[in-house]
Design an enzyme around this catalytic site. Sequence first.
Site, PDB file in Angstrom:
ATOM      1  CG  HIS A  64      46.200  39.603  35.854  1.00 36.46           C
ATOM      2  ND1 HIS A  64      47.339  39.982  35.371  1.00 36.46           N
ATOM      3  CD2 HIS A  64      45.011  39.893  35.352  1.00 36.46           C
ATOM      4  CE1 HIS A  64      46.369  40.796  34.916  1.00 36.46           C
ATOM      5  NE2 HIS A  64      45.514  41.427  34.948  1.00 36.46           N
TER       6      HIS A  64
ATOM      7  CG  HIS B  10      40.700  40.305  34.535  1.00 42.18           C
ATOM      8  ND1 HIS B  10      40.999  42.118  35.522  1.00 42.18           N
ATOM      9  CD2 HIS B  10      41.923  40.839  33.551  1.00 42.18           C
ATOM     10  CE1 HIS B  10      41.674  42.021  35.388  1.00 42.18           C
ATOM     11  NE2 HIS B  10      42.666  41.865  34.198  1.00 42.18           N
TER      12      HIS B  10
ATOM     13  CD  GLU C 197      40.320  44.822  32.409  1.00 46.71           C
ATOM     14  OE1 GLU C 197      41.594  43.831  31.739  1.00 46.71           O
ATOM     15  OE2 GLU C 197      41.004  45.456  33.634  1.00 46.71           O
TER      16      GLU C 197
ATOM     17  CB  CYS D 102      47.331  44.194  33.805  1.00 47.93           C
ATOM     18  SG  CYS D 102      45.835  44.118  34.617  1.00 47.93           S
TER      19      CYS D 102
ATOM     20  CG  HIS E 270      44.887  40.272  30.126  1.00 42.03           C
ATOM     21  ND1 HIS E 270      44.362  41.522  29.662  1.00 42.03           N
ATOM     22  CD2 HIS E 270      45.036  40.119  31.639  1.00 42.03           C
ATOM     23  CE1 HIS E 270      44.127  42.676  30.519  1.00 42.03           C
ATOM     24  NE2 HIS E 270      44.507  41.699  32.058  1.00 42.03           N
TER      25      HIS E 270
ATOM     26  CG  ASP F 255      34.220  30.582  29.782  1.00 38.67           C
ATOM     27  OD1 ASP F 255      34.555  31.523  30.293  1.00 38.67           O
ATOM     28  OD2 ASP F 255      33.878  29.528  30.162  1.00 38.67           O
ATOM     29  CG  HIS F 256      37.952  28.029  32.366  1.00 41.00           C
ATOM     30  ND1 HIS F 256      36.274  29.237  31.954  1.00 41.00           N
ATOM     31  CD2 HIS F 256      37.842  27.781  33.373  1.00 41.00           C
ATOM     32  CE1 HIS F 256      35.500  28.461  33.087  1.00 41.00           C
ATOM     33  NE2 HIS F 256      36.915  28.148  34.080  1.00 41.00           N
TER      34      HIS F 256
HETATM   35 NI    NI Z   1      44.240  42.704  33.494  1.00 40.06          NI
END
Ligand code: NI
Length: 137
Positions: free
Chosen positions: A39, A41, A126, A33, A14, A79-80
């Site tokens: 990037h 998580h 997160e 972020c 995200h 996911d992914h």
């Molecule tokens: Ni983040």
Amino acid sequence: MIYITRRERFNAAHRLFRPDFTDEQNMGVFGKCSNPNWHGHNYELFITVKGNIDETTGFLVNLKKLSKIIRQQVISKLDHKNINIEVDFMQGKLASTENLAVGIWNELKHHVAELGAELHRVKVIESENNYVEYFGT
Ligand code: NI
């Protein structure tokens, strides 16, 4: 009333940013972020449902069925994936953990009710130090 929790995991990319902010403003508000190149998580998701014990089974809900619903309605979409771009229920929202928890709640509420239970809490972790809990209000 009894509560049961199922854990699922997903990883996703995200970026927290506002398009109407400059990169500098975004970095000031959202910190790392806000990296323009995204990037990721490794998220952990805890779904808690509540209700009464079924006398026939001794269960509140069948956890295999609950897990299947969570994976079909939420994990498969996240996911992914890139939360900003690819996740239908996050379109037009800032990809924050808070908005993610509310979005997941809305995806699951009706399906949990169909299992004969009530959605109680969506907890999204997160990172080691940060998590969000949403109780529907
Ligand atoms: Ni983040």
